[in-house]
Design an enzyme around this catalytic site. Structure first.
Site, mmCIF file in Angstrom:
data_model
loop_
_atom_site.group_PDB
_atom_site.id
_atom_site.type_symbol
_atom_site.label_atom_id
_atom_site.label_comp_id
_atom_site.label_asym_id
_atom_site.label_seq_id
_atom_site.Cartn_x
_atom_site.Cartn_y
_atom_site.Cartn_z
ATOM 1 N N LYS A 68 0.858 -1.189 0.000
ATOM 2 C CA LYS A 68 0.000 0.000 0.000
ATOM 3 C C LYS A 68 0.889 1.232 0.000
ATOM 4 O O LYS A 68 1.828 1.307 0.796
ATOM 5 C CB LYS A 68 -0.890 -0.012 1.251
ATOM 6 C CG LYS A 68 -1.612 1.303 1.551
ATOM 7 C CD LYS A 68 -2.863 1.486 0.734
ATOM 8 C CE LYS A 68 -3.563 2.812 1.038
ATOM 9 N NZ LYS A 68 -4.128 2.912 2.371
ATOM 10 N N ASP A 107 -13.046 1.149 2.851
ATOM 11 C CA ASP A 107 -12.317 1.869 3.913
ATOM 12 C C ASP A 107 -12.927 1.598 5.293
ATOM 13 O O ASP A 107 -12.850 2.438 6.188
ATOM 14 C CB ASP A 107 -12.250 3.382 3.649
ATOM 15 C CG ASP A 107 -10.887 3.971 4.022
ATOM 16 O OD1 ASP A 107 -10.015 3.225 4.520
ATOM 17 O OD2 ASP A 107 -10.694 5.186 3.826
HETATM 18 ZN ZN LIG Z 1 -7.899 3.407 3.808
#
Ligand SMILES: [Zn+2]
Length: 423
Positions: free
Chosen positions: A202, A335
């Protein structure tokens, strides 16, 4: 028979082995996510390691099968953007008081909630101290209940950027664990997170909403840094997900060869065309805006974060519609962690509100998400050779996608995690 199978599985789980017993499930309706067809009276059979051996019309009494004859079955859902080791109240200054072991136990709690909500696979993108690696390994060892997990560990980013930790003043010398400036430092960081268990990398390509002192619209990592990250990660067999709200950062990340753009808020027509051309997945987390605006201040999010969200949320939804209509690849990512875990399915209705048909939204969370993860042969469809990851709902998700918010049956790898129909 069903009780015996379930008890047997649970005892194996306690013993530390996450094996299923061979078995089958009888579905009144079954959604074939590839064709979009709703099939009637199907039996899904699986073997002792929880892999599907057949999906076929019911013949005879289907004795011994878990009875879901009044329900609609779908493949287990996939969320490609979660933060299981955090809760909404872990953001802002409150989060500084949460220990690493405490984050891991929060992850255990949230992994179970996520699975029980019907999400049998998740990609966790960003967790300090490799707490997500610990949760993944504990699930895989059969010690705790949770979805299949691909995890990133700490997110890579620039000094002072979204993936640094900017809450404390200079004298504390606090630096985010994923901070690496320059192509070679970034390559070294890719190697480091893989060393400690990352399945995926990420990175933070732009500023963010919940970070202090940066702007979502401005680029952070340069094209050159992201090229180095993507090349290093791909060489080592990992994909890369880039947090990118800003118009330029989205294009830089796509050009760098990154595999998915997270948030995608301010993508423009050129960015959409580039994503299509390169086959880059766009992940729009278009539900959590509602939660941040309603609850953010109460759970301790910074006032500047609420202000940023007010500017971004509406544009993100409009750009979601544009990107979908243009035919860009899209995967379902929420998220979760910014809003409560277990509510992962609330985004389906938003996606339908902003231009998708229910089947499109379901595909984003099944076959398309599986493709992004590189797991098309394992998850995302009810097919021979796939994990026996199956959920069931009451009603027809193709006419009312909100039924996915109350999943009544969840099975992962042939092990039943929830069966409200048996109550
Ligand atoms: Zn996130």
């Amino acid at each position: 028979m069903r009780k015996f199978t379930l008890g047997f599985c649970l005892s194996l789980l306690v013993a530390g082995a996450a094996f299923a017993a061979p078995g089958s499930v009888r579905c009144g309706k079954l959604l074939d996510v590839r064709s979009g067809q709703m099939l009637s009276d199907q039996v899904v059979s699986f073997d002792e390691v929880g892999v599907i051996t057949s999906v076929a019309p019911v013949s005879g009494s289907a004795a011994g099968a878990v009875d879901l004859s009044k329900a609609t079955c779908l493949p287990g859902l996939i969320d490609v953007h979660t933060h299981v080791t955090g809760d909404p109240k872990s953001t802002g200054y409150f989060g500084l008081g949460i220990s690493v072991p405490r984050q891991a136990t929060t992850g255990v709690k949230n992994a179970r909630l996520t699975l029980r909500a019907g999400f049998t696979t998740i990609r966790n993108v960003g967790a300090g101290d490799f707490t997500d690696v610990a949760v993944r390994d504990s699930i895989n060892a059969g010690e705790v209940e949770g979805p299949h997990m691909l995890v990133s560990g700490p997110a890579l980013g620039i000094t002072g950027g979204h993936c640094d930790n900017n809450l404390l003043p200079y004298e504390y010398h606090r630096v985010g664990q994923g901070v690496a400036d320059g192509p070679w430092a970034a390559r070294a960081k890719v190697r480091e997170v893989i060393k400690y268990g990352a399945d995926v990398i990420k990175v933070c390509a732009s500023g963010g909403v919940l970070s202090k002192g940066d702007l979502p619209g401005t680029p952070q990592y340069t094209l050159e840094e992201m090229q180095a990250i993507a090349e290093e990660a791909h060489k080592l067999g990992r994909k890369v997900a880039a947090h990118a709200h800003g118009t330029q950062s989205i294009k830089d990340a796509i050009r760098a060869g990154i595999d998915s753009i997270e948030h995608s808020s301010l993508i423009d027509d050129e960015g959409i065309a580039l994503a299509k051309q390169r086959g880059t997945y766009l992940v729009f987390d278009i539900y959590n805006d509602d939660y941040i605006l309603q609850m953010g201040a109460k759970v301790g999010m910074l006032p500047e974060s609420i202000e940023k969200e007010k500017k971004l949320g509406g544009l993100q939804r409009e750009n979601f519609r544009k990107a979908f209509q243009a035919g860009a690849k899209m995967a379902y990512g929420t998220d979760a962690g910014v809003y409560p875990h277990g509510d992962n399915a609330k985004q389906f209705a938003k996606m339908v509100e902003w231009g998708m048909k229910p089947l499109d939204a379901i595909r984003a969370s099944t076959i398309h998400a599986a493709d992004l993860l590189g797991w098309s042969d394992k998850v995302g469809a009810l097919e021979k050779g796939h994990f026996a990851d199956l959920i069931a709902v009451e009603g027809d998700p193709l006419s009312d996608v909100k039924v996915l918010e109350s999943v009544k049956f969840v099975m992962k790898g042939g092990v039943v995690a929830r069966n409200d129909f048996a109550k």
